[in-house]
Scaffold this motif. Structure first.
Motif, PDB file in Angstrom:
ATOM      1  N   MET A  61       0.821  -1.215   0.000  1.00  0.00           N
ATOM      2  CA  MET A  61       0.000   0.000   0.000  1.00  0.00           C
ATOM      3  C   MET A  61       0.856   1.267   0.000  1.00  0.00           C
ATOM      4  SD  MET A  61      -3.151  -0.919  -0.165  1.00  0.00           S
ATOM      5  CE  MET A  61      -4.066   0.513   0.377  1.00  0.00           C
ATOM      6  N   LEU A  62       2.087   1.154   0.464  1.00  0.00           N
ATOM      7  CA  LEU A  62       2.995   2.301   0.505  1.00  0.00           C
ATOM      8  C   LEU A  62       3.873   2.395  -0.743  1.00  0.00           C
ATOM      9  CD1 LEU A  62       3.976   2.093   4.254  1.00  0.00           C
ATOM     10  CD2 LEU A  62       2.542   3.823   3.169  1.00  0.00           C
ATOM     11  N   GLY A  63       3.589   1.538  -1.743  1.00  0.00           N
ATOM     12  CA  GLY A  63       4.299   1.618  -3.012  1.00  0.00           C
ATOM     13  C   GLY A  63       5.499   0.706  -3.149  1.00  0.00           C
ATOM     14  N   PHE A  64       5.703  -0.194  -2.195  1.00  0.00           N
ATOM     15  CA  PHE A  64       6.809  -1.146  -2.281  1.00  0.00           C
ATOM     16  C   PHE A  64       6.241  -2.501  -2.695  1.00  0.00           C
ATOM     17  CE2 PHE A  64       8.225   2.143   0.611  1.00  0.00           C
ATOM     18  CZ  PHE A  64       9.473   2.446   0.086  1.00  0.00           C
ATOM     19  N   GLY A  65       6.249  -2.754  -4.004  1.00  0.00           N
ATOM     20  CA  GLY A  65       5.601  -3.945  -4.549  1.00  0.00           C
ATOM     21  C   GLY A  65       6.449  -5.192  -4.575  1.00  0.00           C
ATOM     22  N   VAL A  66       7.729  -5.078  -4.256  1.00  0.00           N
ATOM     23  CA  VAL A  66       8.630  -6.232  -4.325  1.00  0.00           C
ATOM     24  C   VAL A  66       9.333  -6.404  -2.981  1.00  0.00           C
ATOM     25  CG1 VAL A  66      10.717  -7.152  -5.425  1.00  0.00           C
ATOM     26  CG2 VAL A  66       9.026  -5.946  -6.796  1.00  0.00           C
ATOM     27  N   THR A  67       9.322  -7.633  -2.482  1.00  0.00           N
ATOM     28  CA  THR A  67      10.095  -7.993  -1.295  1.00  0.00           C
ATOM     29  C   THR A  67      11.035  -9.118  -1.693  1.00  0.00           C
ATOM     30  OG1 THR A  67       8.303  -7.387   0.211  1.00  0.00           O
ATOM     31  CG2 THR A  67       9.999  -8.855   1.077  1.00  0.00           C
ATOM     32  N   VAL A  68      12.298  -8.962  -1.347  1.00  0.00           N
ATOM     33  CA  VAL A  68      13.320  -9.946  -1.706  1.00  0.00           C
ATOM     34  C   VAL A  68      14.089 -10.331  -0.452  1.00  0.00           C
ATOM     35  CG1 VAL A  68      15.349 -10.406  -3.136  1.00  0.00           C
ATOM     36  CG2 VAL A  68      13.539  -8.904  -3.995  1.00  0.00           C
ATOM     37  N   PHE A  69      14.302 -11.622  -0.294  1.00  0.00           N
ATOM     38  CA  PHE A  69      15.169 -12.120   0.769  1.00  0.00           C
ATOM     39  C   PHE A  69      16.529 -12.380   0.157  1.00  0.00           C
ATOM     40  CE2 PHE A  69      10.942 -13.208   2.275  1.00  0.00           C
ATOM     41  CZ  PHE A  69      10.989 -12.712   3.560  1.00  0.00           C
ATOM     42  N   LEU A  70      17.549 -11.798   0.748  1.00  0.00           N
ATOM     43  CA  LEU A  70      18.907 -11.978   0.244  1.00  0.00           C
ATOM     44  C   LEU A  70      19.719 -12.796   1.231  1.00  0.00           C
ATOM     45  CD1 LEU A  70      19.916  -8.405  -0.980  1.00  0.00           C
ATOM     46  CD2 LEU A  70      19.235 -10.353  -2.369  1.00  0.00           C
ATOM     47  N   GLY A  71      20.411 -13.801   0.713  1.00  0.00           N
ATOM     48  CA  GLY A  71      21.423 -14.504   1.492  1.00  0.00           C
ATOM     49  C   GLY A  71      22.754 -13.907   1.105  1.00  0.00           C
ATOM     50  N   VAL A 111      14.542  -7.170   2.017  1.00  0.00           N
ATOM     51  CA  VAL A 111      14.677  -5.907   1.301  1.00  0.00           C
ATOM     52  C   VAL A 111      13.377  -5.616   0.569  1.00  0.00           C
ATOM     53  CG1 VAL A 111      15.991  -4.681  -0.488  1.00  0.00           C
ATOM     54  CG2 VAL A 111      17.136  -6.369   0.971  1.00  0.00           C
ATOM     55  N   VAL A 112      12.900  -4.375   0.660  1.00  0.00           N
ATOM     56  CA  VAL A 112      11.716  -3.968  -0.107  1.00  0.00           C
ATOM     57  C   VAL A 112      12.146  -2.969  -1.176  1.00  0.00           C
ATOM     58  CG1 VAL A 112      10.055  -4.380   1.749  1.00  0.00           C
ATOM     59  CG2 VAL A 112      11.116  -2.130   1.527  1.00  0.00           C
ATOM     60  N   ALA A 113      11.417  -2.992  -2.284  1.00  0.00           N
ATOM     61  CA  ALA A 113      11.683  -2.069  -3.388  1.00  0.00           C
ATOM     62  C   ALA A 113      10.369  -1.780  -4.099  1.00  0.00           C
ATOM     63  CB  ALA A 113      12.695  -2.678  -4.357  1.00  0.00           C
ATOM     64  N   ARG A 114      10.349  -0.711  -4.850  1.00  0.00           N
ATOM     65  CA  ARG A 114       9.126  -0.337  -5.567  1.00  0.00           C
ATOM     66  C   ARG A 114       8.785  -1.349  -6.654  1.00  0.00           C
ATOM     67  NH1 ARG A 114       7.509   3.803  -3.168  1.00  0.00           N
ATOM     68  NH2 ARG A 114       8.867   5.362  -2.288  1.00  0.00           N
ATOM     69  N   ASP A 115       9.809  -1.831  -7.358  1.00  0.00           N
ATOM     70  CA  ASP A 115       9.632  -2.811  -8.441  1.00  0.00           C
ATOM     71  C   ASP A 115      10.985  -3.478  -8.670  1.00  0.00           C
ATOM     72  OD1 ASP A 115      11.097  -0.850  -9.829  1.00  0.00           O
ATOM     73  OD2 ASP A 115       9.277   0.004 -10.712  1.00  0.00           O
TER      74      ASP A 115
END
Length: 151
Positions: A61-71, A111-115
């Protein structure tokens, strides 16, 4: 370790579901007065059983459409201290959590990112330039289910 009775456990479970409940409402539910409930909650906070109360924001809802888990595996030749790495990664606003783990990787980041192009920018310009950063594995979150209950 603090000793917990059944009412303490019920209060913890109720607060884990909704930390915004008043001591008065909780007291009515469990047969306690508001002051007695407040004292129990205060005791649990002081003992460290109850931590900070935080709002859970909806990243989508805040514009962060991608969540990625990084090792992330630290480069062994870099001789960087864990504290230096942790301090540097904690300064990146897109990094939501930093976990020092045992296994194939040394750290796991959320990590969150817009796209995806925004994530690529964060990865290339911020994460890959961290002191000691070596191998990185990315896993994109497709969906998330939250389990009910405290632990």
């Amino acid at each position: 370790m603090i000793e917990l009775d059944d009412i303490d456990r019920q209060l913890i479970a109720s607060l884990a579901r909704n930390a915004r409940q008043s001591a008065s409402a909780l007291g009515k539910r469990y047969g306690l007065s508001q002051p007695a409930t407040w004292r129990r909650i205060k005791r649990l906070e002081e003992a460290g059983v109850l931590g900070d109360q935080r709002l859970r924001l909806d990243a989508q809802m805040l514009g962060f459409g991608v969540t990625v888990f990084l090792g992330i595996k630290l480069a062994r030749k870099a001789h960087v201290s864990l504290e230096d790495f942790e301090r540097a990664v904690a300064a990146i606003p897109e990094v939501q959590t930093v976990e020092h783990i045992l296994g194939l990787y040394d750290y796991r980041l959320r990590v969150v990112a817009r796209d995806l192009p925004d994530f690529e920018r964060v990865l290339r310009r911020r994460i890959m330039t961290l002191p000691g950063a070596g191998e990185v594995e990315a896993n994109v979150l497709l969906s998330e289910e939250r389990l009910a209950g405290p632990l």
